[in-house]
Design an enzyme around this catalytic site. Structure first.
Site, mmCIF file in Angstrom:
data_model
loop_
_atom_site.group_PDB
_atom_site.id
_atom_site.type_symbol
_atom_site.label_atom_id
_atom_site.label_comp_id
_atom_site.label_asym_id
_atom_site.label_seq_id
_atom_site.Cartn_x
_atom_site.Cartn_y
_atom_site.Cartn_z
ATOM 1 N N LYS A 182 -15.326 5.871 -4.789
ATOM 2 C CA LYS A 182 -14.957 6.492 -6.065
ATOM 3 C C LYS A 182 -16.248 6.986 -6.708
ATOM 4 O O LYS A 182 -17.322 6.465 -6.416
ATOM 5 C CB LYS A 182 -14.286 5.451 -6.977
ATOM 6 C CG LYS A 182 -13.463 6.057 -8.098
ATOM 7 C CD LYS A 182 -12.058 6.403 -7.653
ATOM 8 C CE LYS A 182 -11.318 7.184 -8.716
ATOM 9 N NZ LYS A 182 -9.902 7.403 -8.370
ATOM 10 N N ASP B 34 -9.614 13.126 -10.122
ATOM 11 C CA ASP B 34 -9.115 11.966 -10.877
ATOM 12 C C ASP B 34 -9.115 12.438 -12.342
ATOM 13 O O ASP B 34 -9.084 13.656 -12.593
ATOM 14 C CB ASP B 34 -10.017 10.735 -10.660
ATOM 15 C CG ASP B 34 -9.399 9.445 -11.208
ATOM 16 O OD1 ASP B 34 -8.479 8.913 -10.577
ATOM 17 O OD2 ASP B 34 -9.821 8.977 -12.290
#
Ligand code: NDP
Length: 451
Positions: free
Chosen positions: A130, A170
């Site tokens: 991430k 995201d």
């Protein structure tokens, strides 16, 4: 749970807290996994003495870098960029980029840790990662966002690649940002590869990728409802958020005959007692994606809508709740209100939107509760399908991708049942998802030795 096992979990968590003391979100995510996975490890000899979970909570690599960029007035700004390369035991690192002022190492480590389990559940060969930045795209011009993305990728490009690490979107990173990021990667590396997912259709993107997280969350909730002989038909559904995940969750709920009554953003929520139908949803999608407006404007446009400032939608009476905004947006008090209002199913579209207290309320009441790492895995799964299409240099039809997405969501549901079904018939989807996700990664780590 017996006292000996609890002491074991507490001992493990003490070690995690000592090393990561200033990272509350990361500790929260690890705690949830530890509570379900450590008792499982204790029953399996193959994991004995291997310290697998301790190895899994330490990122393989954590990159932090300066991102300098110039705004439209010529002023210079500095943001912090990150990439957490958490675990590559079953495939290259894969996970989104988040651009939001709240971004820090704790939030990205929690997201990367969850991603490892989620990607394992998808059945596809993807490790977990991430990244992102504390840059806030809100209120910035397209040119400013472009300059920031280009500056961000100038550094990130050294650390990623189609066989190494494949970022996606995201919060705050949608198709516009992916375009700018991809453009700079291509220029620096002089190669056109599937290094990012969520790309535009004409330059390597997959059909259904924009819809996948929201659709997948609803497919998962549908599978849960089916275990009770129930469905979305005529159900009242509360959804939070109004971004990518919320929009397509709402669309799929409508297709399945449900009635969506709320959407939200960080300013508050809108409630429409007559339901947010397809036309109203199209207005919201245009408002959020093209005009970059606020959800409060819905109440000005539609007389049936009311805007509730500074609150979350969980006080509204609903049968099904789909939290699709952000972490810790649904707390213990909210959970109690949902249960009092006879909510029968909660499926997380966002990552870790329920606090531990909320989760325990749902589990105590034995309603259908799906953790994000299972129910929102459709997004990354379809990113995996985008990677396959890029490698094969082909493009599947909408129906083909949707069928694969449905199949993957039902496989994830089956895995949760396999490891989460308890005596008496109740399925603990949290336990099921954590153990199923763990087993595949842990077995690969065992096979690869101590590295
Ligand atoms: P978007 O940026 O498209 O939308 C985010 C939405 O959440 C916006 O409505 C935003 O409101 C709201 N929001 C953000 N922060 C807060 C906050 N602190 N309080 C209240 N509302 C907030 O992001 P996505 O829809 O892509 O992501 C939503 C969630 O889903 C995240 O948890 C993400 O990690 C998760 N997720 C996303 C996937 C994807 O494919 N996109 C895949 C799997 C999970 P505002 O505009 O006011 O900020």
């Amino acid at each position: 749970m017996d006292a000996k096992m609890q002491a074991k979990i507490n001992g493990f968590m003490e070690e995690v807290k000592t090393r990561n003391g200033h990272e509350p979100e990361f500790i929260q995510a690890v705690q949830e996994v530890a509570e379900t996975v450590i008792p499982y490890i204790a029953r399996k000899n193959i994991y004995s003495g291997k310290n697998i979970l301790l190895r899994m909570v330490e990122p393989e690599r954590l990159l932090s870098f300066r991102v300098s960029w110039v705004d439209d007035k010529g002023d210079i700004h500095v943001n912090r960029g990150y990439r957490v390369q958490m675990n590559s035991a079953i495939g290259p690192y894969k996970g989104g980029l988040r651009f939001h002022p709240s971004v820090n190492a704790s939030i990205l480590k929690f997201l990367a840790f969850e991603q490892v389990f989620k990607n394992s559940l998808t059945t596809l060969p993807m490790g977990g990662g991430k990244g992102g930045s504390d840059f806030d795209p809100k209120g910035k011009s397209d040119d400013e966002v472009m300059r920031f993305c280009h500056a961000f990728m100038t550094e990130l490009s050294r650390h990623i690649g189609p066989n190494t690490d494949i970022p996606a979107g995201d919060i705050g990173v949608g198709s516009r940002e992916i375009g700018f990021l991809f453009g700079m990667y291509k220029k620096i590396r002089n190669e056109f590869t599937g290094v990012l997912t969520g790309k535009g259709r004409s330059w390597g993107g997959s059909l259904i990728r924009p819809e996948a997280t929201g659709y997948g969350t609803v497919y998962f909730a549908q599978s849960m409802l089916e275990t009770k002989g129930d469905s979305f038909e005529d159900k009242t559904v509360a959804i939070s958020g109004s971004g990518n995940v919320a929009q397509y969750a709402a669309e799929k709920v409508l297709q399945l005959g449900g009635k969506v009554v709320t959407l939200s953003d960080s300013g508050g929520y809108i409630y429409d007692s007559e339901g947010i139908d397809r036309k109203k949803l199209a207005y919201v999608i245009d408002l959020k994606n093209n005009k970059r407006g606020r959800i409060s404007e819905y109440a000005k446009k539609y007389k049936t809508g009311k805007f509730v400032s500074g609150k979350t939608p969980w006080e509204v009476k609903c049968d099904i709740a789909l939290p699709c905004a952000t972490q810790n947006e649904l707390d213990g008090k909210n959970a109690k209100v949902l249960l009092k209002n006879k909510c029968i199913c909660v499926a997380e579209g966002a990552n870790m939107p329920s606090t531990p207290a909320a989760m325990h309320e749902f589990q105590k009441a034995k309603i259908l509760f799906a953790p994000g790492k299972a129910s929102n895995a459709g997004g990354v799964a379809t990113s995996g399908l985008e990677m396959s299409q890029n490698s094969l240099r082909i493009s599947w039809t909408r129906e083909e991708v949707d069928e694969k997405l449905k199949w993957i969501m039902s496989e994830i549901h089956d895995s949760c049942i396999k490891y989460g079904k308890e005596k008496g018939g109740y399925t603990d989807y949290v336990k099921g998802a954590n153990i199923a996700g763990f087993v595949k990664v842990a077995d690969a780590m065992l096979a690869q030795g101590v590295i």
